[in-house]
Design a protein around this motif. Structure first.
Motif, PDB file in Angstrom:
ATOM      1  N   ALA A  34      66.893  20.752 -15.830  1.00 22.13           N
ATOM      2  CA  ALA A  34      65.679  19.935 -15.870  1.00 22.13           C
ATOM      3  C   ALA A  34      64.433  20.801 -15.958  1.00 22.13           C
ATOM      4  O   ALA A  34      63.498  20.505 -16.716  1.00 22.13           O
ATOM      5  CB  ALA A  34      65.628  19.034 -14.641  1.00 22.13           C
ATOM      6  N   LYS A  35      64.390  21.884 -15.180  1.00 21.23           N
ATOM      7  CA  LYS A  35      63.232  22.782 -15.226  1.00 21.23           C
ATOM      8  C   LYS A  35      63.105  23.428 -16.603  1.00 21.23           C
ATOM      9  O   LYS A  35      61.995  23.622 -17.122  1.00 21.23           O
ATOM     10  CB  LYS A  35      63.348  23.847 -14.141  1.00 21.23           C
ATOM     11  CG  LYS A  35      63.075  23.316 -12.738  1.00 21.23           C
ATOM     12  CD  LYS A  35      63.104  24.430 -11.710  1.00 21.23           C
ATOM     13  CE  LYS A  35      62.699  23.929 -10.344  1.00 21.23           C
ATOM     14  NZ  LYS A  35      62.717  24.986  -9.313  1.00 21.23           N
ATOM     15  N   LYS A  36      64.241  23.777 -17.184  1.00 23.14           N
ATOM     16  CA  LYS A  36      64.251  24.369 -18.527  1.00 23.14           C
ATOM     17  C   LYS A  36      63.679  23.385 -19.539  1.00 23.14           C
ATOM     18  O   LYS A  36      62.875  23.753 -20.405  1.00 23.14           O
ATOM     19  CB  LYS A  36      65.683  24.753 -18.897  1.00 23.14           C
ATOM     20  CG  LYS A  36      65.819  25.434 -20.240  1.00 23.14           C
ATOM     21  CD  LYS A  36      67.278  25.810 -20.499  1.00 23.14           C
ATOM     22  CE  LYS A  36      67.447  26.461 -21.856  1.00 23.14           C
ATOM     23  NZ  LYS A  36      68.876  26.815 -22.118  1.00 23.14           N
ATOM     24  N   GLU A  37      64.112  22.117 -19.444  1.00 27.16           N
ATOM     25  CA  GLU A  37      63.626  21.086 -20.366  1.00 27.16           C
ATOM     26  C   GLU A  37      62.145  20.800 -20.126  1.00 27.16           C
ATOM     27  O   GLU A  37      61.370  20.627 -21.072  1.00 27.16           O
ATOM     28  CB  GLU A  37      64.440  19.808 -20.192  1.00 27.16           C
ATOM     29  CG  GLU A  37      64.083  18.700 -21.170  1.00 27.16           C
ATOM     30  CD  GLU A  37      64.320  19.071 -22.618  1.00 27.16           C
ATOM     31  OE1 GLU A  37      63.616  18.525 -23.497  1.00 27.16           O
ATOM     32  OE2 GLU A  37      65.221  19.903 -22.888  1.00 27.16           O
ATOM     33  N   ALA A  38      61.733  20.753 -18.843  1.00 30.17           N
ATOM     34  CA  ALA A  38      60.325  20.503 -18.523  1.00 30.17           C
ATOM     35  C   ALA A  38      59.433  21.616 -19.080  1.00 30.17           C
ATOM     36  O   ALA A  38      58.361  21.358 -19.650  1.00 30.17           O
ATOM     37  CB  ALA A  38      60.151  20.397 -17.009  1.00 30.17           C
ATOM     38  N   GLU A  39      59.866  22.848 -18.906  1.00 34.51           N
ATOM     39  CA  GLU A  39      59.107  23.988 -19.426  1.00 34.51           C
ATOM     40  C   GLU A  39      58.982  23.910 -20.942  1.00 34.51           C
ATOM     41  O   GLU A  39      57.914  24.161 -21.514  1.00 34.51           O
ATOM     42  CB  GLU A  39      59.787  25.293 -19.021  1.00 34.51           C
ATOM     43  CG  GLU A  39      59.038  26.536 -19.457  1.00 34.51           C
ATOM     44  CD  GLU A  39      59.737  27.822 -19.032  1.00 34.51           C
ATOM     45  OE1 GLU A  39      59.270  28.910 -19.434  1.00 34.51           O
ATOM     46  OE2 GLU A  39      60.750  27.748 -18.318  1.00 34.51           O
ATOM     47  N   LYS A  40      60.071  23.532 -21.584  1.00 31.61           N
ATOM     48  CA  LYS A  40      60.076  23.397 -23.042  1.00 31.61           C
ATOM     49  C   LYS A  40      59.084  22.334 -23.494  1.00 31.61           C
ATOM     50  O   LYS A  40      58.296  22.552 -24.434  1.00 31.61           O
ATOM     51  CB  LYS A  40      61.496  23.044 -23.513  1.00 31.61           C
ATOM     52  CG  LYS A  40      61.607  22.755 -24.993  1.00 31.61           C
ATOM     53  CD  LYS A  40      63.028  22.330 -25.337  1.00 31.61           C
ATOM     54  CE  LYS A  40      63.140  21.901 -26.794  1.00 31.61           C
ATOM     55  NZ  LYS A  40      64.526  21.430 -27.106  1.00 31.61           N
ATOM     56  N   GLN A  41      59.102  21.180 -22.818  1.00 29.49           N
ATOM     57  CA  GLN A  41      58.219  20.087 -23.203  1.00 29.49           C
ATOM     58  C   GLN A  41      56.758  20.425 -22.913  1.00 29.49           C
ATOM     59  O   GLN A  41      55.870  20.092 -23.705  1.00 29.49           O
ATOM     60  CB  GLN A  41      58.622  18.808 -22.452  1.00 29.49           C
ATOM     61  CG  GLN A  41      60.001  18.276 -22.794  1.00 29.49           C
ATOM     62  CD  GLN A  41      60.124  17.836 -24.233  1.00 29.49           C
ATOM     63  OE1 GLN A  41      59.119  17.580 -24.911  1.00 29.49           O
ATOM     64  NE2 GLN A  41      61.366  17.735 -24.718  1.00 29.49           N
ATOM     65  N   LEU A  42      56.489  21.088 -21.793  1.00 29.75           N
ATOM     66  CA  LEU A  42      55.112  21.458 -21.454  1.00 29.75           C
ATOM     67  C   LEU A  42      54.549  22.469 -22.446  1.00 29.75           C
ATOM     68  O   LEU A  42      53.381  22.393 -22.837  1.00 29.75           O
ATOM     69  CB  LEU A  42      55.064  22.021 -20.029  1.00 29.75           C
ATOM     70  CG  LEU A  42      55.282  21.000 -18.905  1.00 29.75           C
ATOM     71  CD1 LEU A  42      55.398  21.693 -17.554  1.00 29.75           C
ATOM     72  CD2 LEU A  42      54.148  19.973 -18.866  1.00 29.75           C
ATOM     73  N   LYS A  43      55.379  23.426 -22.862  1.00 31.39           N
ATOM     74  CA  LYS A  43      54.942  24.412 -23.849  1.00 31.39           C
ATOM     75  C   LYS A  43      54.650  23.733 -25.186  1.00 31.39           C
ATOM     76  O   LYS A  43      53.659  24.063 -25.859  1.00 31.39           O
ATOM     77  CB  LYS A  43      56.010  25.490 -24.033  1.00 31.39           C
ATOM     78  CG  LYS A  43      56.081  26.493 -22.883  1.00 31.39           C
ATOM     79  CD  LYS A  43      57.129  27.558 -23.162  1.00 31.39           C
ATOM     80  CE  LYS A  43      57.151  28.603 -22.051  1.00 31.39           C
ATOM     81  NZ  LYS A  43      58.177  29.655 -22.300  1.00 31.39           N
ATOM     82  N   GLU A  44      55.515  22.796 -25.572  1.00 32.05           N
ATOM     83  CA  GLU A  44      55.319  22.079 -26.838  1.00 32.05           C
ATOM     84  C   GLU A  44      54.039  21.251 -26.791  1.00 32.05           C
ATOM     85  O   GLU A  44      53.275  21.196 -27.759  1.00 32.05           O
ATOM     86  CB  GLU A  44      56.520  21.179 -27.110  1.00 32.05           C
ATOM     87  CG  GLU A  44      56.492  20.462 -28.447  1.00 32.05           C
ATOM     88  CD  GLU A  44      56.512  21.420 -29.626  1.00 32.05           C
ATOM     89  OE1 GLU A  44      55.934  21.080 -30.671  1.00 32.05           O
ATOM     90  OE2 GLU A  44      57.097  22.513 -29.499  1.00 32.05           O
TER      91      GLU A  44
END
Length: 264
Positions: free
Chosen positions: A230-240
């Motif tokens: 989840a943290k990996k996905e959240a980081e990905k979405q925030l960067k995008e």
């Protein structure tokens, strides 16, 4: 005299048969009650289970409609919800003191990761609750052991009768995980992704563990994996999202400069 002994033996066998029949026919209800009671205690939030179907002699078991509610401070949604959990139970060495489960298969679980405004999240809170309760239980066990009078330990003690069976699980497989990452509390959106199949480590080897400890170990392993994903996905979405905002800002600034140039 012989007739009396035979009569007593027959009575005992009949009583044993009645007890075994009662246990097997009430086992589903007993397991359901314990899962909900111990799960709620360990995670400090309501845990519910809709249906249990254990067929020990056939080596099959299933649990349906398992849900772990969100801890306090988060939404009313379930943090973890499993459609079905299948158990492949080893029957070759089945005994009253040890149960070997070849595989625990969790299919189509829904996992919800919610980030609060202060940066905390619901899955980490569940993990913290679990660790705290397990720590409390261990401290109580240690205190009880210290208070008990010491006795010489036999080299190979037999398993004590009357205690709950010890359980060992060879393999835990979680497939088709639907992960929702809810970042609305920090001004972002909610995203949903499907995670790859996850394999957890064996539990309870070599000597087995009580059922509540086995369940806690499986949930803890799942929480570790889900938090990481989840943290990996959240980081990905925030960067995008940050990239998009920078692009929009750059385009706006460029448009303003072009307008000024055109005006001259």
């Amino acid at each position: 005299m012989k007739k009396a002994i035979v009569a007593i033996l027959i009575s005992l066998l009949l009583l044993l048969a009645v007890i075994v029949y009662w246990v097997l026919n009430n086992l589903n209800g007993i397991v359901q009650t314990q899962v909900e009671k111990q799960g709620s205690r360990l995670l400090q939030t309501p845990v519910t289970l809709a249906k249990v179907d254990l067929q020990m002699l056939k080596g099959f078991g299933s649990l349906e409609g398992f849900a772990v509610h969100n801890p306090k401070g988060f939404s009313d949604n379930a943090a973890l919800a499993f459609k079905q959990i299948k158990l492949d139970i080893e029957t070759s060495n089945f005994s009253t003191q040890e149960v070997l489960i070849n595989e625990v298969l969790i299919s189509g679980p829904s996992v919800r990761f919610e980030m609060a405004a202060d940066g905390s999240n619901n899955l980490q809170q569940l993990k913290n609750n679990l660790a705290a309760q397990l720590g409390t239980s261990s401290a109580k066990d240690k205190s009880t052991a210290e208070e008990a009078p010491s006795e010489p330990e036999p080299s190979s003690p037999p398993p004590p009768s009357g205690k709950e069976p010890l359980i060992a699980v060879k393999q835990v497989k979680i497939e088709g995980v639907s992960l929702t990452v809810d970042l609305t509390a920090v001004g972002q959106q909610s995203y949903q992704v499907t995670l790859p199949t996850f394999m957890a480590d064996p539990v309870g080897f070599p000597n087995g563990l009580p059922a509540d400890q086995v369940g806690a170990a499986i949930v803890q392993s799942m929480l570790d994996n889900m938090i990481k994903q989840a943290k990996k996905e959240a980081e990905k979405q925030l960067k995008e999202r940050a990239k998009q905002e920078l692009k929009q800002r750059a385009e706006k600034e460029l448009g303003g400069l072009l307008n000024k140039l055109g005006g001259n």
